[in-house]
Design an enzyme around this catalytic site. Structure first.
Site, PDB file in Angstrom:
ATOM      1  N   CYS A 161      27.531   9.272  40.119  1.00 24.26           N
ATOM      2  CA  CYS A 161      26.636   8.572  39.570  1.00 24.26           C
ATOM      3  C   CYS A 161      25.848   7.014  39.931  1.00 24.26           C
ATOM      4  O   CYS A 161      25.366   6.760  39.012  1.00 24.26           O
ATOM      5  CB  CYS A 161      27.030   7.854  37.970  1.00 24.26           C
ATOM      6  N   HIS A 301      26.383  -0.719  34.555  1.00 24.24           N
ATOM      7  CA  HIS A 301      26.639   0.835  34.839  1.00 24.24           C
ATOM      8  C   HIS A 301      26.963   1.100  33.693  1.00 24.24           C
ATOM      9  O   HIS A 301      26.997   2.326  32.942  1.00 24.24           O
ATOM     10  CB  HIS A 301      27.517   1.154  35.932  1.00 24.24           C
ATOM     11  N   GLU A 312      34.036  -3.136  34.903  1.00 18.50           N
ATOM     12  CA  GLU A 312      32.841  -4.172  35.444  1.00 18.50           C
ATOM     13  C   GLU A 312      33.214  -5.178  34.517  1.00 18.50           C
ATOM     14  O   GLU A 312      32.071  -6.147  35.067  1.00 18.50           O
ATOM     15  CB  GLU A 312      31.702  -2.787  34.327  1.00 18.50           C
ATOM     16  N   LYS A 333      22.552   3.449  28.577  1.00 16.57           N
ATOM     17  CA  LYS A 333      23.751   4.170  27.969  1.00 16.57           C
ATOM     18  C   LYS A 333      23.829   4.296  26.722  1.00 16.57           C
ATOM     19  O   LYS A 333      24.286   5.133  25.812  1.00 16.57           O
ATOM     20  CB  LYS A 333      25.355   4.734  29.031  1.00 16.57           C
ATOM     21  N   HIS A 338      24.477   9.105  29.439  1.00 16.56           N
ATOM     22  CA  HIS A 338      24.352   8.169  30.652  1.00 16.56           C
ATOM     23  C   HIS A 338      23.745   9.936  32.086  1.00 16.56           C
ATOM     24  O   HIS A 338      24.489  11.378  31.360  1.00 16.56           O
ATOM     25  CB  HIS A 338      25.752   9.199  31.118  1.00 16.56           C
ATOM     26  N   PHE A 398      31.577   8.638  40.890  1.00 20.48           N
ATOM     27  CA  PHE A 398      32.743   9.034  40.843  1.00 20.48           C
ATOM     28  C   PHE A 398      33.238   8.785  42.668  1.00 20.48           C
ATOM     29  O   PHE A 398      32.208   9.996  43.279  1.00 20.48           O
ATOM     30  CB  PHE A 398      33.123  10.583  40.162  1.00 20.48           C
TER      31      PHE A 398
END
Length: 412
Positions: A161, A301, A312, A333, A338, A398
């Site tokens: 991502c 994010h 975050e 998002k 996403h 990831f």
């Protein structure tokens, strides 16, 4: 080192095709998540997504090319077309010095899925001869380069991502250090299909609010239960400052700093203390030469997963210190889900649109903010009118990948 400016942007997102529709969606705080319409999802544990609906690539791309490329390439081509028109650039004079970097997390998965089904049900003779080029992740940047005759560095960034924000960062670095004069950068993703949804669902990454899709994506809310898959693409035209000025280009923004790190912690979970994310932001700020007090906004994010959102915010607080209470913080998002490998570039375009129009969009499902949000400028349900001079855009993936970019208004 050279200054890097943004002169064009194009986007295809669940809001629709083009900057105008996306700006409208941001202003109206539209939530674009609904029941999946592209296939029957009734037997799946998750039946919701943020789709790009009524998308007809033939309206923008040669129909023959449409048949020979996957949907993720279509998003890239349409986004690039808008970005190039927005920049008003003729590549003839810059082709040999133009880089093309378009990231994706999974590439042509829809083609792989459909051709595998053909192979299993009808035999090897029915598999398309275009299967391999249609599924390769680098084909988005390859096809874009072919369409515009771009002969500089060309590759795809793949970091889950974080893929598309890595593409932007790498394009900026190529220009800053003299390897290119222009860069076509961004990301694209089209993976709303039964197998990816089931895979993410089985690892407990997705929201299961099937009966209430508009309420499913809830970044920073205590009742969040996972992210919602989206699709789309975004492309930006980057130029060395002197190139943009020499051709009289309208400069939309400047990339002032980039930072890239890795958590080296876990396959899919972030470092719970946000150490890698914080370091990426610190590196981007250091390169920008700005102080934390110069940052007005953080486009997060934040996917709406339990671990990610908290980590975050911890990272942001470590970096911004006391100034964090003065900084608007949100995640797009909340509205468009996403976009996986396309998320970073898409959200960067959305952040620049907000900077240009002096507002920050709301997050309509933020009913009960997490404890980590206390003392921050986390934006609530309604948009906030404000001037934005500089902002940080974060993307994580990831594998522990962290990318942060500092972007601001251009001042000569």
């Amino acid at each position: 080192m050279k200054r890097v400016v943004i002169t064009g942007m194009g986007i295809v997102s669940p809001f629709g095709v083009g900057k105008e529709k996306n700006l409208e969606g941001l202003r109206e705080t539209k939530v674009m998540i609904d029941r999946i319409s592209s296939f029957d999802s009734s037997n799946l544990p998750v039946q919701i997504a943020a789709e790009v609906r009524d998308f007809k690539p033939e309206e923008y791309i040669n129909p023959k090319l449409v048949k020979r490329t996957d949907r993720f390439v279509h998003f890239a081509l349409v986004s690039t077309k808008e970005a190039v028109e927005d920049a008003g650039i003729n590549f003839e004079s810059y082709a040999d010095r133009t880089a093309t970097i378009i990231g994706s997390g999974m590439g042509g998965f829809l083609t792989l899925d459909s051709e595998n089904n053909k192979f299993l049900s009808q035999g090897p003779g029915r598999v398309s001869p275009f299967l391999i080029p249609m599924i390769l992740i680098d084909m988005a940047s390859g096809v874009v380069a072919m369409e515009y005759g771009l002969k500089g560095p060309n590759f795809s960034s793949v970091s889950a991502c974080a893929s598309s924000l890595h593409a932007v960062a790498l394009g900026a670095l190529l220009i800053r250090h003299g390897y290119a004069d222009v860069a076509v950068v961004g990301g694209t993703e089209a993976t709303i299909a039964p197998l990816p949804i089931t895979g993410f669902a089985n690892m407990r990454a997705l929201s299961r609010r099937n009966e209430d899709p508009k309420r499913a994506s809830r970044p920073f809310d205590k009742d969040r239960d996972g992210f919602v898959m989206g699709e789309g693409g975004a492309v930006l035209i980057l130029e060395a400052e002197e190139v943009a000025k020499s051709r009289g280009a309208k400069i939309l923004a400047e990339i002032k700093g980039v930072g890239m790190t890795d958590d080296a912690y876990h396959f899919s979970a972030p470092d719970p203390e946000g150490r890698g994310a914080a370091e990426a932001m610190k590196l981007a700020l250091k390169e920008s030469g700005l102080a934390v007090e110069d940052i007005d906004y953080v486009s997060c994010h934040a996917t709406s997963t339990p671990a990610g959102d908290e980590a975050e915010l911890k990272a942001i607080k470590k970096v911004l210190g006391e100034h964090v209470k003065n900084v608007a913080i949100n995640s797009s998002k909340a509205l468009i889900g996403h976009l996986l490998g396309a998320a970073g570039a898409s959200e960067l375009v959305l952040a620049i649109l907000q900077m240009q129009n002096s507002f920050v969009h709301g997050m309509p499902n933020l009913d009960n903010p997490i404890d980590e949000a206390k003392g921050t400028g986390l934006v609530g349900k309604e948009p906030v009118q404000m001037e934005i001079k500089n902002f940080i855009k974060n993307s994580f993936g990831f594998g522990g990948h962290n990318v942060s970019i500092v972007v601001g208004r251009y001042e000569s």
